[in-house]
Design an enzyme around this catalytic site. Structure first.
Site, PDB file in Angstrom:
ATOM      1  N   GLU A   1     -43.275  20.171 -23.068  1.00  0.00           N
ATOM      2  CA  GLU A   1     -43.558  20.019 -24.383  1.00  0.00           C
ATOM      3  C   GLU A   1     -44.997  19.337 -24.635  1.00  0.00           C
ATOM      4  O   GLU A   1     -45.761  19.504 -25.410  1.00  0.00           O
ATOM      5  CB  GLU A   1     -42.600  19.452 -25.004  1.00  0.00           C
ATOM      6  CG  GLU A   1     -41.089  20.093 -24.953  1.00  0.00           C
ATOM      7  CD  GLU A   1     -40.193  19.715 -23.700  1.00  0.00           C
ATOM      8  OE1 GLU A   1     -41.201  19.143 -22.662  1.00  0.00           O
ATOM      9  OE2 GLU A   1     -39.042  19.461 -23.656  1.00  0.00           O
TER      10      GLU A   1
ATOM     11  N   ALA B   1     -25.450  40.435  19.687  1.00  0.00           N
ATOM     12  CA  ALA B   1     -24.602  41.147  20.743  1.00  0.00           C
ATOM     13  C   ALA B   1     -24.209  40.213  21.980  1.00  0.00           C
ATOM     14  O   ALA B   1     -24.714  39.034  21.996  1.00  0.00           O
ATOM     15  CB  ALA B   1     -25.789  42.496  21.411  1.00  0.00           C
TER      16      ALA B   1
ATOM     17  N   TRP C   1     -32.984  43.083  15.209  1.00  0.00           N
ATOM     18  CA  TRP C   1     -32.528  42.950  13.921  1.00  0.00           C
ATOM     19  C   TRP C   1     -31.297  43.539  13.719  1.00  0.00           C
ATOM     20  O   TRP C   1     -31.142  44.656  13.981  1.00  0.00           O
ATOM     21  CB  TRP C   1     -33.507  43.289  12.880  1.00  0.00           C
ATOM     22  CG  TRP C   1     -34.876  42.477  13.229  1.00  0.00           C
ATOM     23  CD1 TRP C   1     -35.932  42.963  13.588  1.00  0.00           C
ATOM     24  CD2 TRP C   1     -35.090  41.207  12.498  1.00  0.00           C
ATOM     25  NE1 TRP C   1     -37.003  42.163  13.635  1.00  0.00           N
ATOM     26  CE2 TRP C   1     -36.559  41.032  12.703  1.00  0.00           C
ATOM     27  CE3 TRP C   1     -34.276  40.472  11.892  1.00  0.00           C
ATOM     28  CZ2 TRP C   1     -37.091  39.797  12.593  1.00  0.00           C
ATOM     29  CZ3 TRP C   1     -34.882  39.167  11.425  1.00  0.00           C
ATOM     30  CH2 TRP C   1     -36.492  38.719  11.685  1.00  0.00           C
TER      31      TRP C   1
ATOM     32  N   LEU D   1     -39.882  30.186  10.002  1.00  0.00           N
ATOM     33  CA  LEU D   1     -39.334  29.974   8.601  1.00  0.00           C
ATOM     34  C   LEU D   1     -40.434  29.804   7.511  1.00  0.00           C
ATOM     35  O   LEU D   1     -40.192  28.816   6.612  1.00  0.00           O
ATOM     36  CB  LEU D   1     -38.762  28.504   8.609  1.00  0.00           C
ATOM     37  CG  LEU D   1     -37.607  28.121   9.921  1.00  0.00           C
ATOM     38  CD1 LEU D   1     -37.098  26.796   9.930  1.00  0.00           C
ATOM     39  CD2 LEU D   1     -36.489  29.243   9.861  1.00  0.00           C
TER      40      LEU D   1
ATOM     41  N   GLY E   1     -27.188  29.257  12.810  1.00  0.00           N
ATOM     42  CA  GLY E   1     -26.125  30.291  13.501  1.00  0.00           C
ATOM     43  C   GLY E   1     -24.825  30.019  13.105  1.00  0.00           C
ATOM     44  O   GLY E   1     -24.716  28.956  11.961  1.00  0.00           O
TER      45      GLY E   1
ATOM     46  N   THR F   1     -22.528  28.155  14.424  1.00  0.00           N
ATOM     47  CA  THR F   1     -22.071  26.663  14.613  1.00  0.00           C
ATOM     48  C   THR F   1     -22.312  25.925  13.540  1.00  0.00           C
ATOM     49  O   THR F   1     -21.528  25.214  12.762  1.00  0.00           O
ATOM     50  CB  THR F   1     -22.488  26.085  16.021  1.00  0.00           C
ATOM     51  OG1 THR F   1     -22.267  27.092  17.036  1.00  0.00           O
ATOM     52  CG2 THR F   1     -21.918  24.904  15.976  1.00  0.00           C
TER      53      THR F   1
HETATM   54  C1  AOF Z   1     -39.340  17.496 -16.689  1.00  0.00           C
HETATM   55  N1  AOF Z   1     -40.232  18.320 -17.216  1.00  0.00           N
HETATM   56  O1  AOF Z   1     -40.877  19.514 -18.656  1.00  0.00           O
HETATM   57  C2  AOF Z   1     -38.984  18.290 -19.181  1.00  0.00           C
HETATM   58  C3  AOF Z   1     -37.950  17.314 -18.666  1.00  0.00           C
HETATM   59  O2  AOF Z   1     -38.679  12.086 -14.625  1.00  0.00           O
HETATM   60  P1  AOF Z   1     -39.126  12.114 -15.940  1.00  0.00           P
HETATM   61  O3  AOF Z   1     -39.092  10.601 -16.569  1.00  0.00           O
HETATM   62  O4  AOF Z   1     -40.350  12.591 -16.291  1.00  0.00           O
HETATM   63  O5  AOF Z   1     -37.653  12.816 -16.819  1.00  0.00           O
HETATM   64  C4  AOF Z   1     -37.333  13.677 -16.201  1.00  0.00           C
HETATM   65  C5  AOF Z   1     -36.291  14.243 -17.124  1.00  0.00           C
HETATM   66  O6  AOF Z   1     -36.690  14.891 -18.256  1.00  0.00           O
HETATM   67  C6  AOF Z   1     -35.563  15.526 -16.502  1.00  0.00           C
HETATM   68  O7  AOF Z   1     -34.342  15.023 -15.903  1.00  0.00           O
HETATM   69  C7  AOF Z   1     -34.906  16.175 -17.604  1.00  0.00           C
HETATM   70  O8  AOF Z   1     -33.552  15.674 -18.113  1.00  0.00           O
HETATM   71  C8  AOF Z   1     -36.081  15.881 -18.695  1.00  0.00           C
HETATM   72  N2  AOF Z   1     -36.762  17.198 -19.299  1.00  0.00           N
HETATM   73  N3  AOF Z   1     -38.353  16.695 -17.202  1.00  0.00           N
HETATM   74  O9  AOF Z   1     -39.596  16.664 -15.636  1.00  0.00           O
HETATM   75  C9  AOF Z   1     -40.156  18.759 -18.431  1.00  0.00           C
HETATM   76  N4  AOF Z   1     -38.780  18.676 -20.376  1.00  0.00           N
HETATM   77 ZN    ZN Z   2     -39.681  15.358 -22.251  1.00  0.00          ZN
END
Ligand code: AOF
Ligand code: ZN
Length: 349
Positions: A56, A172, A179, A213, A277, A279
């Protein structure tokens, strides 16, 4: 109800949130699109990892920089705006300060520290839409799946993937296992690798397969988002191939699934693809540390060879580990060969 412009804006917000260049970490993937009162796009923004601007805030900043005020407009966001002063300032308050009149939210925030944006905006008289069409709500949920699991359980989400013959064999009698499944199934493994933030195998698989990986396209080139390459266990193994652009390699010197997952969680990892795998898979199943099991079932028989799941220490039928089948899909390769993908969730005890 979403307007057509908001529908489009939410699709866009979901797409930019999934930016493969955004580093993995302990924060959610979030996107935001701002619309003017006529539904025209003003600006957009997405989150690029812990410590950087929230979606935002990024969108509001882009709007201000372009000289396009958001006054009276709509904010379309993939996740409920936060209300807390964390690493960055609160977003719900920032939207209010910018004079946003309507907010569309695809997913509530499960983080108790940050949640409350819906209530705060509503109380301030903002028109709030927090019900979006299922398809978009599901896409928003998929974006934050591992992150939400982390909040609920304090460890990463674990998806285990294995390839089996119809008679449940992973290799096998001579140990050869490449594969069992066809190209379409293998391509899906690479998609899983890029969707998760970590690929985890045991030292045994590292010794036997020398796997790179990496997450690759069918032409062998690397996908933009590469997982951390983790090997767990105390045995020795040759170093993972040094591929330019591949994810970091990490050794977890433990046999305990909980300890390995705790370490990965501390490092900000939220979705682990377990590709070990029999295990290692059995150890994770015994520890109740598998959240989702994906089986690629090949229409072929071996009759001998190791089974895909090691010893679960089950001695009688009533102790069996039941799973719920949540999806079955054919994976058809260009040559017409079809494997089956089974998606299963362990049943809660
Ligand atoms: C994000 N990105 O765009 C939105 C979030 O680690 P902080 O202080 O930046 O806060 C993270 C928290 O803010 C995250 O856990 C979530 O609940 C809220 N929204 N977080 O990293 C974003 N909108
Ligand atoms: Zn925010």
């Amino acid at each position: 109800m979403l307007t057509e412009a908001e529908h489009r804006a939410l699709r866009r917000a979901l797409a930019i949130a999934a930016d493969p260049a955004a580093p993995p970490g302990p924060n959610p993937r979030v996107g935001c699109v701002l619309l003017d009162p006529d539904g025209h796009m003003i600006a957009e923004g997405h989150h690029r990892g812990a410590g950087s601007a929230h979606a935002e805030a990024a969108a509001l900043e882009h709007a201000a920089r372009a000289g396009r005020p958001a006054l009276g407009g709509t904010a379309v966001v993939t996740l409920e705006p936060c209300t807390h002063q964390g690493r960055t300032p609160p977003c719900a308050q920032a939207l209010l300060a910018a004079g946003i009149a309507r907010v569309v939210i695809a997913r509530p925030d499960p983080n108790p520290v940050a949640a409350g944006g819906i209530r705060l905006l509503q109380d301030a008289g903002v028109e709030l839409i927090d019900q979006v069409p299922d398809e978009l709500a599901e896409a928003a949920a998929a974006l934050t799946r591992g992150w939400e699991h982390g909040h609920a359980h304090g460890r990463p989400l674990v998806t285990a993937k294995t390839a089996l013959t119809l008679d449940g064999r992973a290799a096998a009698a001579d140990g050869s296992s490449r594969w069992i499944t066809g190209p379409a199934a293998r391509e899906e493994v690479h998609r899983l690798r890029t969707d998760c933030d970590t690929v985890l195998i045991g030292t045994g698989t590292a010794r036997a397969d020398h796997p790179s990986l990496t997450a690759r396209r069918s032409d062998g080139t690397l996908l933009p988002r590469q997982p951390l390459r983790a090997v767990m266990g105390t045995g020795t193994f040759p170093p993972l191939p040094a591929v330019p652009g591949a994810g970091e390699a990490l050794t977890l010197a433990t046999h305990d699934p909980s300890a390995a997952l705790a370490e990965l969680f501390t490092r900000g990892r939220r979705h682990v693809l377990l590709e070990g795998g029999p295990t290692l898979l059995a150890a994770f199943l015994r520890a109740r540390a598998v959240d989702e099991l994906i089986i690629h079932l090949a229409p072929t028989l071996l009759g001998a060879g190791p089974t895909g799941v090691g010893d679960l220490r089950i001695t009688t039928l009533t102790e069996r580990l039941d799973l719920d089948l949540v999806d079955v899909a054919p994976l058809t390769s260009p040559d017409g060969r079809t494997d089956l993908r089974l998606t299963l969730h362990p049943r809660a005890a």
